[in-house]
Structure formats: structure tokens, C-alpha cells
Design a protein around this motif. Structure first.
Motif, short mmCIF file in Angstrom:
data_model
loop_
_atom_site.label_atom_id
_atom_site.label_comp_id
_atom_site.label_asym_id
_atom_site.label_seq_id
_atom_site.Cartn_x
_atom_site.Cartn_y
_atom_site.Cartn_z
N VAL A 319 0.83 -1.21 0.00
CA VAL A 319 0.00 0.00 0.00
C VAL A 319 0.87 1.26 0.00
CG1 VAL A 319 -1.74 1.29 1.31
CG2 VAL A 319 -2.02 -1.17 0.97
N LEU A 320 2.05 1.20 0.64
CA LEU A 320 2.94 2.38 0.56
C LEU A 320 3.34 2.65 -0.89
CD1 LEU A 320 5.64 2.42 3.40
CD2 LEU A 320 3.85 4.12 2.96
N GLY A 321 3.49 1.59 -1.67
CA GLY A 321 3.78 1.76 -3.10
C GLY A 321 2.63 2.47 -3.81
N ALA A 322 1.39 2.13 -3.39
CA ALA A 322 0.22 2.82 -3.97
C ALA A 322 0.19 4.28 -3.54
CB ALA A 322 -1.06 2.11 -3.56
N VAL A 323 0.63 4.55 -2.30
CA VAL A 323 0.71 5.94 -1.82
C VAL A 323 1.68 6.72 -2.71
CG1 VAL A 323 1.52 7.42 0.07
CG2 VAL A 323 0.12 5.40 0.58
N ARG A 324 2.82 6.12 -2.96
CA ARG A 324 3.81 6.84 -3.77
C ARG A 324 3.30 7.05 -5.20
NH1 ARG A 324 10.23 5.55 -4.06
NH2 ARG A 324 9.78 5.14 -1.89
N ALA A 325 2.70 6.03 -5.77
CA ALA A 325 2.16 6.16 -7.13
C ALA A 325 1.08 7.25 -7.17
CB ALA A 325 1.58 4.83 -7.59
N ALA A 326 0.22 7.27 -6.15
CA ALA A 326 -0.86 8.28 -6.12
C ALA A 326 -0.29 9.68 -5.99
CB ALA A 326 -1.82 7.98 -4.98
N ALA A 327 0.78 9.80 -5.20
CA ALA A 327 1.38 11.13 -4.99
C ALA A 327 2.17 11.59 -6.21
CB ALA A 327 2.28 11.11 -3.75
N LEU A 328 2.50 10.67 -7.11
CA LEU A 328 3.28 11.04 -8.31
C LEU A 328 2.42 11.16 -9.56
CD1 LEU A 328 6.43 8.75 -7.83
CD2 LEU A 328 6.30 11.23 -7.51
N ALA A 338 -0.81 18.61 -7.28
CA ALA A 338 -1.90 17.62 -7.30
C ALA A 338 -1.58 16.45 -6.37
CB ALA A 338 -2.11 17.11 -8.72
N VAL A 339 -2.52 16.05 -5.54
CA VAL A 339 -2.39 14.95 -4.57
C VAL A 339 -1.03 15.02 -3.85
CG1 VAL A 339 -2.64 12.47 -4.13
CG2 VAL A 339 -3.93 13.52 -5.99
N GLY A 340 -0.97 15.86 -2.84
CA GLY A 340 0.26 16.04 -2.06
C GLY A 340 0.54 14.85 -1.16
N ALA A 341 1.71 14.88 -0.53
CA ALA A 341 2.16 13.76 0.30
C ALA A 341 1.15 13.46 1.42
CB ALA A 341 3.53 14.07 0.90
N GLU A 342 0.70 14.51 2.13
CA GLU A 342 -0.23 14.26 3.23
C GLU A 342 -1.54 13.68 2.71
OE1 GLU A 342 -0.86 17.44 6.07
OE2 GLU A 342 -2.69 16.49 6.84
N GLN A 343 -2.03 14.23 1.61
CA GLN A 343 -3.28 13.73 1.01
C GLN A 343 -3.15 12.24 0.66
OE1 GLN A 343 -6.13 16.10 -0.42
NE2 GLN A 343 -6.98 14.14 0.26
N ALA A 344 -2.02 11.89 0.06
CA ALA A 344 -1.82 10.50 -0.37
C ALA A 344 -1.76 9.56 0.85
CB ALA A 344 -0.55 10.38 -1.21
N VAL A 345 -1.08 9.98 1.92
CA VAL A 345 -1.01 9.14 3.13
C VAL A 345 -2.40 9.02 3.75
CG1 VAL A 345 -0.06 8.96 5.46
CG2 VAL A 345 1.42 9.65 3.55
N ARG A 346 -3.16 10.11 3.75
CA ARG A 346 -4.53 10.05 4.29
C ARG A 346 -5.39 9.07 3.48
NH1 ARG A 346 -6.23 13.50 8.10
NH2 ARG A 346 -4.71 15.03 8.82
N MET A 347 -5.16 9.01 2.18
CA MET A 347 -5.94 8.11 1.32
C MET A 347 -5.65 6.64 1.62
SD MET A 347 -5.95 10.43 -2.19
CE MET A 347 -5.53 9.07 -3.18
N ALA A 348 -4.53 6.37 2.30
CA ALA A 348 -4.21 4.98 2.69
C ALA A 348 -4.54 4.71 4.16
CB ALA A 348 -2.73 4.71 2.45
N THR A 349 -5.04 5.72 4.87
CA THR A 349 -5.33 5.56 6.30
C THR A 349 -6.77 6.03 6.58
OG1 THR A 349 -4.19 7.70 6.66
CG2 THR A 349 -2.93 5.68 7.08
#
Ligand SMILES: [Zn+2]
Length: 437
Positions: A319-328, A338-349
Motif C-alpha cells: 500500500v505504501l507503493g500505492a501511496v507513492r504512485a498516487a502522490a506522483l 496535485a495529490v500532495g504527500a499528506e493527502q496520499a497518506v490520508r488516502m491509505a489511512t
């Protein structure tokens, strides 16, 4: 005042609570009793207030909520690597016949054990799992102490792997759901309707009605790529999300997987009905499906959680890989905000928990929530120096950095050793079963 009893104390790490304010507690501690978080605060205060039978020293670590995988097919670990570098339709043409040959309750349980081992190693504590033989999947996950949301799946295909004809599935599913009432509120009943291209409109309505009667989450694949949209338009004269909306299927207890190919009107329909989306950027990229319109979904107020999808399309359950992909991936259109680091981590939590309807129990480290958490070892060159935990998680950390994983207050992995599952035996069993495929 004397200290109260707790079962577990995790202390000394930087605690990324993922609460509404985004609070970080440096040198923080979490006290846990009966699987529930009692307190989160500075280590000195929490240690003065609680004494615990078991302690985890998280000094030099980041403590975060357990990651939540909002869309997967866990037992597809059996077929990992079997359909790479093809589009969705070729993928389905290759996978579905192999599933019919290979699957059994025993094979699904074996696939899930390896998927749980991989997930625990990646700090993933909850998964929404759409697959055949869900009873075997649930039993395997329960034995390992992992939080699995599963339930009956509907897919009207000839020769379903579980041998249960479509006409028998409604009564079977109703009995399954009825048996779940009264269970703990930190999972919930789920009904899986595969898609608008494997179910007809009458079937989709009947499945949606069943889900609502049982207060279940309804999970559906929708609008994964342009070819799927064309197929549904051809059959029913409407695009997948448009069709689901016209049938009255969308709603706050509905989670769509993928939702890549959406019109503006369909985004509006998702927002209007309170429908959530499980965004699976790695799977979408690998199958050449395109890039979901996540910035527009978020701007419209749609809840978006992250998922990996099954490992035949995404190859890992990271899922951390999905966080990174979403943030990129959403920056590729030219907007680096677009889709910042905090937003991406929130989307996985927390946002993932919200997408499952479980945000009051999971997704952040706050008193009263279930004690699902991951301890990430920060002692590596790629995580030094430590300016910003959101940035580290989204752009630098890897699944292999996870040292300890706790679900419902139970330590499933400590110092990178799995405590509730015989990992070596699980891997051997999967190799033996997959070798027959
Ligand atoms: Zn899927």
C-alpha cells in the motif's frame, strides 16, 4: 494517582496520528487495552498513567496508523506474475480460466495466508477482499489476527470457480449476511457485485437491495478502462457509473473500485450520492487503463481510498507503493501540487477507513479507536534527515522499513518476525499449489 493497567504500550517513537489536525507527537506513546487505544501522548505522560504487560520500544521509529487496502483480491497471490503487460480484457481472458482450474477453499486459504504475510510486512492491517470462497479467506485471516473484510461475491460467469450457479447465490448470500449480525463493529458486512459487464441491471439492483437490507457495504468494479465503458454502453446504452446511478445503486454505502474513465456528470453523481472510490494507481498504470481523475474527485468532495488491486495486476500488496504512485501520477498532467504527500497518506489511512464506512473505528491513532498500527524503522540513509513524516512516507519509505505491525492490539509482527502465521510453511504451500496451475 496510580497507573492504570494496559495490555500494550508502544513508546518512544514519533507518532503520526493522522487526526484531523495532522498532529505528530515527538517521543510519543500509545497505550492499548482490549484492542482499543486508551491514550496517545508524550511518552513521559503516557508511561506515568499506564503500566502494560507488553511494551514495544519505538525509539528512532515512526508510528503510524495501520495502512488500509480498499481494493484487493488476496488469493490471487496464487497467480502472481501470470498476466503481465496485457490490457484488462486480455488479463481477464487469461486469469478467469486459470481460476476455474485452480481455486478451492484450500487454495484460497493458502493464497490468503501469503497475502496476509506480505501485507503485515508492509504495515497493512485491513483489506477489502473480493474473491471466491470468502469463507476460507476469512478463516485464514482470522487465524492470523488480520482484519479482513470479505463476503459473498456475485459474478454471472459460466462455470464459476466455486461451482455455485448464479441462481443459488442470492439465498446463499442472504444466509451468510444474516449470520453476521451482532459481530464487532470494527469490520462490517460486505457484498461484492463484480461489475456492470459481468452482471445485468436486474442483477445489480437485486444485489444492491440485498446489501441495503443487511446494512452492508456494496463494492463494485466500475469504469476501469475505456473498453469496459464501451462494452457497457453497447449492452445497456449507458456508461457504467451512469448506469449504476440510473438504477439507484450508488449511495453512501457503496465503494467503486477504479472509477478511472469518468465524465464530469459521473463525478457529480458520485458526489451527490456519497459514493466512494477505491483508487488503484499501480494496477491502472500497469494495465494501461489510464489515470483516474482523482484531483477532480477530491475537489467534488468524493471520498477516495487507496487500493493495490490483486497481485496479478499490481504484483504486490504494498500500500505504501500505492501511496507513492498516487502522490506522483496525478502530477504528470503538469501540476506538482496535485495529490500532495499528506493527502496520499490520508488516502491509505483515514480516508480509506472512511471509504469502508469504518472511520470511527480505524484509520487514525486516537483514543477509542481500534489499535491498528505500524512501526516504521527510520534508521536508514533514505529516511535521513527527518524533516517531514508525510514526505518520508509518500516519497521515500518502503514496505521493508516496517518493523512491527499491530492489529486490534495484537502484535502480528515484531522486529520483522511474523508471530501469528508460519510464514515459511505458507510460502511452501503456495509454491506447491501454484506449481500445479
Ligand atoms: Zn479488482
Amino acid at each position: 494517582m496510580s497507573a492504570q493497567d494496559a495490555d500494550l504500550l508502544v513508546h518512544g517513537g514519533d507518532v503520526l496520528t493522522v487526526d484531523a489536525a495532522g498532529s505528530v507527537v515527538p517521543d510519543g506513546a500509545i497505550a492499548v487495552r482490549d484492542g482499543e487505544i486508551l491514550a496517545v501522548g508524550p511518552t513521559a505522560e503516557v508511561r506515568a498513567a499506564y503500566r502494560a504487560a507488553e511494551e514495544i520500544d519505538a525509539s528512532g521509529c515512526l508510528v503510524l496508523p495501520g495502512l488500509v487496502n480498499t481494493h484487493t483480491h488476496l488469493a490471487m497471490t496464487l497467480l502472481r506474475g501470470c498476466a503481465d503487460d496485457v490490457d484488462l480484457q486480455e488479463f481477464l481472458a487469461r486469469v478467469i480460466p486459470r481460476e476455474a482450474e485452480l481455486l478451492s477453499p484450500r487454495a484460497v486459504a493458502a493464497g490468503v495466508r501469503v497475502a496476509v504475510a506480505e501485507s503485515v510486512r508492509a504495515g497493512v492491517t485491513t483489506g477489502l477482499d473480493m474473491y471466491w470462497f470468502h469463507e476460507a479467506a476469512e478463516e485464514a485471516a482470522r487465524a492470523a489476527g488480520w482484519r479482513l473484510l470479505a463476503g459473498p461475491t456475485f459474478m454471472d460467469v459460466p462455470g464459476p470457480p466455486d461451482g455455485r450457479p448464479y441462481g443459488d447465490r442470492m439465498a446463499w448470500a442472504a444466509a451468510d449476511l444474516a449470520a453476521r449480525t451482532g459481530r464487532a463493529p470494527c469490520t462490517r458486512p460486505v457484498v461484492f457485485a463484480h461489475s456492470a459487464y459481468t452482471l445485468d441491471p436486474e442483477q445489480l439492483v437485486a444485489i444492491s437491495t440485498l446489501a441495503r437490507e443487511h446494512g452492508a457495504l456494496l463494492h463494485v468494479h466500475a469504469a476501469e478502462n475505456a473498453a469496459e465503458v464501451a462494452m457497457v454502453v453497447e449492452a445497456h446504452g449507458k456508461r457504467p457509473v451512469e448506469l449504476l446511478d440510473s438504477l439507484g445503486v450508488l449511495g453512501p454505502d457503496v465503494l467503486l473500485a477504479h472509477a478511472v474513465d469518468l465524465t464530469d456528470d459521473e463525478i457529480t453523481a458520485l458526489a451527490r450520492t456519497g459514493t466512494s472510490v477505491a483508487h488503484c494507481p499501480v494496477s491502472n498504470l500497469k494495465l494501461g487503463c489510464g489515470i483516474a481523475r482523482v484531483p477532480e474527485l477530491l475537489a467534488a468532495g468524493v471520498t477516495v481510498g487507496l487500493g493495490t488491486d490483486g497481485v496479478v495486476s499490481s504484483n504486490t500488496l504494498d500500500v505504501l507503493g500505492a501511496v507513492r504512485a498516487a502522490a506522483l501520477v496525478h502530477k504528470a498532467a503538469g501540476d506538482p501540487t496535485a495529490v500532495g504527500a499528506e493527502q496520499a497518506v490520508r488516502m491509505a489511512t483515514i480516508e480509506a477507513a472512511r471509504a469502508l464506512g469504518l472511520a470511527s473505528h480505524l484509520g487514525s491513532l486516537e483514543p477509542g479507536k481500534r489499535a491498528d498500527l505500524a512501526v516504521l524503522d527510520l534508521d536508514g540513509p533514505h529516511l535521513t534527515p527527518r524533516h517531514d513524516p508525510w514526505s518520508m512516507l509518500a516519497y521515500a519509505a518502503a514496505a521493508a522499513d516496517v518493523r512491527d505491525t499491530i492489529v486490534d492490539g495484537r502484535v502480528l509482527m515484531r522486529d520483522r518476525v511474523l508471530l501469528t502465521l508460519d510464514e515459511a510453511a505458507a510460502l511452501r504451500e503456495l509454491e506447491a499449489l501454484a506449481g500445479r496451475a
